[in-house]
Design an enzyme around this catalytic site. Structure first.
Site, mmCIF file in Angstrom:
data_model
loop_
_atom_site.group_PDB
_atom_site.id
_atom_site.type_symbol
_atom_site.label_atom_id
_atom_site.label_comp_id
_atom_site.label_asym_id
_atom_site.label_seq_id
_atom_site.Cartn_x
_atom_site.Cartn_y
_atom_site.Cartn_z
ATOM 1 N N GLU A 1 78.583 53.181 29.703
ATOM 2 C CA GLU A 1 77.487 53.044 30.734
ATOM 3 C C GLU A 1 77.517 53.790 32.096
ATOM 4 O O GLU A 1 76.450 54.321 32.468
ATOM 5 C CB GLU A 1 77.729 51.227 31.508
ATOM 6 N N ARG B 1 74.260 56.452 32.546
ATOM 7 C CA ARG B 1 73.268 55.928 33.598
ATOM 8 C C ARG B 1 73.714 57.088 34.980
ATOM 9 O O ARG B 1 72.748 57.518 35.510
ATOM 10 C CB ARG B 1 73.697 54.246 33.979
ATOM 11 N N ASP C 1 73.677 52.534 17.478
ATOM 12 C CA ASP C 1 72.389 53.437 17.628
ATOM 13 C C ASP C 1 72.460 54.762 18.186
ATOM 14 O O ASP C 1 72.112 55.613 17.584
ATOM 15 C CB ASP C 1 71.679 52.460 18.527
ATOM 16 N N GLU D 1 63.141 50.294 23.973
ATOM 17 C CA GLU D 1 63.251 50.976 22.668
ATOM 18 C C GLU D 1 61.777 51.210 22.230
ATOM 19 O O GLU D 1 61.624 52.294 21.389
ATOM 20 C CB GLU D 1 64.245 50.464 21.819
ATOM 21 N N THR E 1 70.253 58.851 26.321
ATOM 22 C CA THR E 1 69.770 57.570 25.966
ATOM 23 C C THR E 1 69.515 56.472 26.874
ATOM 24 O O THR E 1 68.911 55.517 26.465
ATOM 25 C CB THR E 1 71.013 57.155 24.836
#
Length: 644
Positions: free
Chosen positions: A269, A273, A402, A534, A620
């Site tokens: 994360e 981010r 993913d 998504e 992502t």
């Protein structure tokens, strides 16, 4: 001479042991005089020293060294190509075979010295707080750093801008010529401004906004870091032309983003981010504060890779450098989607800093993955960072797996299509996914099931809906005979995910295709929607690839649904049940709603030259990163000047 002082034993035909007399040995008792013993011992010592020295200095002695040296003393074996993104071919002795001249001795030793300093900082109690030490003389010896090919202190931002085919914001900020698209884009911009203003009013400096209770949320994912919504929003504010808001965010980063936290952070994360957000802000604006902060933060993540295999653990204390695996992860394993979703950002950290260690760390992950056997060509979700073996045979293109696949094709695209290893891994994985996981429902919907040791679980998560866009952007570089097939598959997956968006036009967290279900959540625990991007992400990519108007129409349906069901008086909130007629909000405005959901909607209704896919790939978390071009196109007369 070797045998001069030795007694050889032999067995005569008669059976008894015969002591064969040798020169220098007395006849009485075969004893040695004191001077002879001294010479004998001296000779033996020299012989032993010679033999063991040879073991260490012969060319092929690495394995022997590992027997006698501790792991901490073993030299790291890394191989980075001239592109910083491919492992070089090696000969039988393990020496790199390069078509280019080898790196100078000074550059190699400087790189090793810097890596040792990084390791020293990673040790508990020995982590240096002062990030300025990475600007020392050794750093200036780094090779091939950035678009300019110069040292870290001389990264050529101006040359980067000239390497782009199109200006980042397009010819007119991506303003669409179609009046309806322009009106809808303006609406998305208003939604962003509304979400930001409420975050600013009620949660400034916290990680996320709780819009119902009008207060901030810190959470425990970011290890004491603050301002997740600020960092995540930087590029969204910039491309939407919200200049005042962007400047406020930039000022907060410069004065208040404290990287010296001492908490438990998710490596994944923080990377997608914070590192992604700061990288994209720098590449879009050239503001040095973003570069300075992101390199410092990147160095704080390196200790997570200090494992026997180099596969990073999922949790890291940014202050002490200690790391560990998630408590819920099977047998202390690392998660495929987490350690596989670092490549884009870490390659760019090397570009900006000139420090090859970032690229080396993620290239080693590939090295480990390529060594181990993959069941049916599939990549399970759990891997031991100690043994380097799979822990469970659970495969998912949704949660836990993913973005690993996403980063394979995007690594190839970001390398200006030179990273052949990433390309090979991606298309091999696609073959295995199609052979084992892609299914067709009784109603004709194409979906990607999960795989549990050979048994299919006929469900698909909202997180897996990114794969429509992923398959789409990878279509043109597959086998010539399969390119249309991939584009068709991308459209089918995106259609399936659209069908899950009903009746509220918002989709559940997971939906099933068994027991008569068709893209429907059958469990109450799967019915929530937390402002995820998504499905809209796939709409955006499919619009750019096909310009089929249905994707813009589907995107507008999502805008109306967000406005109707998720907008509250002080921001936007997720909902607990997408099928309920009476909405129940979860009181959380996720930072990725600002970074991804609204950005993808804005791009969907913009012209294609706004963050053109010819120049940018999105991490992502939807943070745009520039394609790395070693050979830039001819300089355009209208090329933008680099900012001061």
């Amino acid at each position: 001479a070797v045998y001069a002082g030795l007694v050889l034993l032999s067995a005569p035909p008669g059976g008894g042991m015969l002591l064969r007399k040798l020169p220098g040995v007395s006849a009485s008792g075969m004893g040695l005089r004191l001077s002879q013993k001294f010479v004998f011992l001296l000779f033996i010592s020299g012989l032993v020293t010679l033999c063991f020295g040879a073991l260490f200095f012969l060319p092929d002695s690495v394995r022997l060294k590992r027997i006698f040296l501790s792991k901490s003393e073993s030299p790291a074996v890394t191989a980075v190509s001239e592109h910083g993104a491919r492992e070089q071919p090696r000969n039988a002795a393990g020496e790199a075979l390069s078509r280019r001249p080898s790196v100078s001795y000074e550059a190699r030793t400087a790189g090793r010295a810097r890596e040792e300093r990084s390791r020293a900082r990673a040790e508990p109690g020995g982590r240096a707080r002062d990030h300025h030490d990475h600007h020392d003389a050794a750093a200036r010896a780094d090779r091939d750093a950035g678009f300019s090919g110069q040292s870290r202190d001389a990264f050529d931002y101006g040359k980067l801008k000239k390497c782009l085919f199109k200006p980042p914001l397009g010819s007119d900020g991506g303003q669409p010529s179609d009046p309806q698209a322009r009106e809808r884009r303006d609406k998305v911009k208003e939604m962003m401004k509304f979400a930001w203003e409420n975050y600013r009013r009620y949660a400034w400096g916290k990680n996320e906004l709780r819009p119902l209770t009008r207060n901030g949320h810190i959470g425990n994912m970011f290890g004491g870091l603050r301002g997740a919504s600020i960092v995540d929003s930087l590029d969204t504010l910039y491309i939407m032309g919200l200049t005042q808001e962007f400047e406020e965010a930039k000022e907060w980063v410069e004065n208040n983003l404290d990287l010296n936290s001492n908490g438990e952070a998710s490596l994944f994360e923080v990377n997608i981010r914070y590192v992604g957000g700061l990288l994209s802000a720098y590449y879009l604006t050239g503001a040095e504060v973003f570069k300075k902060k992101v390199v410092e933060l990147g160095e704080k993540l390196l200790p997570a890779f200090n494992t026997p295999t180099g596969i990073p653990r999922g949790v890291i204390n940014l202050g002490s450098g200690t790391s560990w695996s998630w408590g819920w992860a099977s047998a202390g394993s690392s998660i495929l989607a987490e350690f596989g979703t670092l490549h884009l950002e870490f390659v760019h950290l090397t570009e900006l800093s000139g420090n090859p260690v970032f690229t080396e760390k993620v290239m080693n992950i590939r090295k480990v993955l390529n060594k181990i056997e993959k069941p049916h060509g599939l990549y399970p979700n759990f891997l031991s960072p100690v043994s380097g073996n799979w822990v469970q045979h659970h495969v998912s293109i949704g949660g836990l797996g993913d973005s690993f696949y996403e980063y394979l094709i995007k690594s190839y695209l970001m390398s200006d299509k030179t990273d052949e290893e990433a390309k090979k891994m991606y298309y091999s994985a696609m073959d295995a996914i199609e052979a084992n996981l892609v299914q067709k429902s009784p109603g004709g919907l194409t979906y990607i099931a999960e795989w549990r040791g050979g048994i299919l679980d006929h469900k698909m998560g909202h997180l897996a809906c990114f794969s429509g866009g992923m398959v789409g952007i990878g279509a043109d570089d597959g086998e010539l005979t399969k390119r249309q097939h991939y584009l068709d598959l991308a459209a089918e997956i995106t259609h399936t995910c659209h069908e899950s968006y009903s009746p509220t036009k918002l989709g559940p967290e997971a939906f099933r295709f068994d027991a008569g279900a068709e893209a429907t959540a059958t469990r109450l625990s799967d019915r929530y929607y937390i402002l995820r991007p998504e499905v809209i992400e796939s709409y955006m990519y499919m619009w750019r690839l096909t310009h089929d108007p249905k994707y813009r129409q589907w995107g507008w349906e999502a805008v109306e649904a967000l406005e109707h069901h998720c907008r509250v008086e002080a921001g936007f909130s997720g909902i607990r049940d997408v099928y309920a007629t009476t909405v129940s909000h979860d009181n959380m405005q996720q930072s990725f709603f600002l970074s991804e959901t609204l950005k993808y909607l804005y791009l969907l209704f913009s012209d294609d030259d706004l963050l053109s896919l010819e120049d940018w790939v999105f991490n992502t978390e939807a943070h745009p990163l520039p394609i790395i071009r070693r050979n830039c196109p001819p300089e355009r007369e209208d090329a933008e000047e680099a900012p001061e």
